[in-house]
Design an enzyme around this catalytic site. Structure first.
Site, short mmCIF file in Angstrom:
data_model
loop_
_atom_site.label_atom_id
_atom_site.label_comp_id
_atom_site.label_asym_id
_atom_site.label_seq_id
_atom_site.Cartn_x
_atom_site.Cartn_y
_atom_site.Cartn_z
NE ARG A 82 48.30 -0.66 11.24
CZ ARG A 82 48.70 -1.49 10.02
NH1 ARG A 82 49.67 -0.85 9.40
NH2 ARG A 82 48.50 -2.55 10.02
NE ARG B 144 46.01 -10.93 6.18
CZ ARG B 144 45.75 -10.44 7.42
NH1 ARG B 144 44.76 -10.94 7.97
NH2 ARG B 144 46.39 -9.41 7.84
NE ARG C 235 54.60 -8.28 7.01
CZ ARG C 235 53.66 -9.16 6.83
NH1 ARG C 235 54.10 -10.60 6.59
NH2 ARG C 235 52.59 -8.87 6.63
CD1 TRP C 236 56.93 -4.96 -1.45
CD2 TRP C 236 57.11 -2.58 -1.37
NE1 TRP C 236 57.38 -4.34 -2.80
CE2 TRP C 236 57.55 -2.90 -2.54
CE3 TRP C 236 57.24 -1.43 -0.81
CZ2 TRP C 236 58.07 -1.90 -3.64
CZ3 TRP C 236 57.42 -0.36 -1.72
CH2 TRP C 236 57.69 -0.55 -3.20
CB SER D 125 41.00 -2.52 10.21
OG SER D 125 41.89 -2.17 11.31
CG LEU E 221 37.96 -12.77 7.87
CD1 LEU E 221 38.63 -13.04 6.32
CD2 LEU E 221 36.75 -13.80 8.10
CB SER E 222 42.48 -9.07 9.99
OG SER E 222 43.87 -9.61 10.37
CG ASN F 130 44.35 -0.41 10.09
OD1 ASN F 130 43.85 -0.69 9.23
ND2 ASN F 130 45.15 -1.39 10.86
CG ASP G 160 48.88 -7.79 5.88
OD1 ASP G 160 49.29 -6.81 6.04
OD2 ASP G 160 48.84 -9.07 6.61
N GLY G 161 50.96 -6.35 3.79
CA GLY G 161 52.41 -6.55 3.74
C GLY G 161 52.96 -5.33 3.31
C1 FPP Z 1 48.11 -3.71 5.63
O1 FPP Z 1 49.77 -3.70 5.56
C2 FPP Z 1 47.79 -2.53 4.94
C3 FPP Z 1 46.84 -1.43 5.43
C4 FPP Z 1 46.69 -1.32 6.87
C5 FPP Z 1 46.63 -0.13 4.61
C6 FPP Z 1 46.10 -0.71 3.08
C7 FPP Z 1 45.85 0.70 2.43
C8 FPP Z 1 46.49 0.94 1.45
C9 FPP Z 1 47.18 -0.22 0.48
C10 FPP Z 1 46.25 2.01 0.72
C11 FPP Z 1 44.84 2.17 0.65
C12 FPP Z 1 44.52 3.13 -0.69
C13 FPP Z 1 43.31 2.93 -1.33
C14 FPP Z 1 43.30 4.15 -2.29
C15 FPP Z 1 42.38 2.27 -1.33
P1 FPP Z 1 50.65 -3.50 6.79
O2 FPP Z 1 50.85 -2.13 6.90
O3 FPP Z 1 49.80 -4.19 8.04
O4 FPP Z 1 51.84 -4.25 6.29
P2 FPP Z 1 52.71 -5.11 7.51
O5 FPP Z 1 52.20 -6.22 7.86
O6 FPP Z 1 54.06 -5.53 6.33
O7 FPP Z 1 53.19 -4.25 8.45
#
Ligand code: FPP
Length: 233
Positions: free
Chosen positions: A64, A181, A17-18, A58, A188-189, A61, A13-14
């Site tokens: 989005r 996390r 924001r990153w 998920s 846990l989402s 997701n 997660d994150g």
């Molecule tokens: C949550 O951060 C992250 C996700 C919903 C996607 C995670 C997917 C990847 C890191 C790519 C996966 C790729 C492979 C190859 C396994 P967020 O978008 O909710 O971040 P935020 O809370 O800062 O908005």
């Protein structure tokens, strides 16, 4: 190196924001998150962790924005196509868990391919939770049990925790010992709901693309100091 968690779950997660902190689109954060996934899987494998399950996409997701969903699908497709090169010489098995039926055909083909080519991997299991929901996983196990009753294979009184555990997406992976996390969220989402009944949790404010091998060691070290009682004393 004693009492290592054998199965670690990671909620990556994150990313959004990153990217925002850098004035970049959310997809930029997901790309950085995917690179981080490669790095941490490598690190965990070298450290002797047997199973890592990451939450990549998920069942929720899909809500989005389309550009973000598309960017995530491109990253996942890219991993399914190029993951084998990254894992060359590593004896790693890759397994995707989730609801495969509603995924695009190209992704399903990629999944079949990487699972088949890595099926004999013995040193580490990498599970990618994709179109995954913990409640959906439990519903799917309950449906399989109901089907077994209907076909006369079992009696309804045979449905117990052991049977339902055996009907989860990949029972071989076992329950996660430790769930990590990052990003400052404490929930846990819908990740590994059934298996996490007795998991230990490690939270941190670090955003996933900034997560390092040192952070993984910190989480493991913290886990090693915990006293897991599984409801006993
Ligand atoms: C949550 O951060 C992250 C996700 C919903 C996607 C995670 C997917 C990847 C890191 C790519 C996966 C790729 C492979 C190859 C396994 P967020 O978008 O909710 O971040 P935020 O809370 O800062 O908005």
């Amino acid at each position: 190196m004693e009492h290592l968690p054998s199965h670690i779950g990671i909620i990556m997660d994150g990313n959004g924001r990153w990217a925002k902190k850098r004035g970049m689109p959310r997809s930029f954060g997901h790309s950085a998150g995917a690179k981080k996934f490669d790095e941490i899987i490598d690190f965990a494998g070298n450290f002797g962790i047997k199973v890592v399950t990451v939450y990549a996409f998920s069942t929720e997701n899909w809500n989005r924005p389309k550009e973000e969903v598309d960017a995530l699908m491109v990253l996942l497709n890219d991993y399914l196509e190029n993951g084998l090169k990254k894992l060359a010489g590593k004896d790693t098995r890759v397994k995707i868990i989730g609801d495969m039926a509603s995924l695009p055909e190209s992704i399903r083909k990629g999944i079949e391919n990487i699972e088949e080519k890595t099926k004999d991997g013995k040193s580490m299991l990498v599970q990618i939770a994709l179109n995954y929901g913990g409640r959906l996983e439990i519903v799917s196990a309950a449906k399989k049990a109901a089907e077994m009753v209907k076909e006369g294979k079992i009696d309804s009184s045979d449905i117990d925790e052991a049977l339902l555990s055996s009907l989860m997406y990949n029972p071989e992976a076992g329950d996660p010992d430790l769930i990590i996390r990052p990003s400052g969220e404490y929930r846990l989402s819908n990740f590994l709901l059934w298996g996490s009944a007795y998991s230990e949790f490690w939270f941190s404010d670090i955003l996933w693309p900034d997560f390092t091998g040192d952070d993984l060691i910190k989480a493991i070290y913290d886990y090693q100091k915990r006293n897991r009682r599984f409801g006993g004393v």
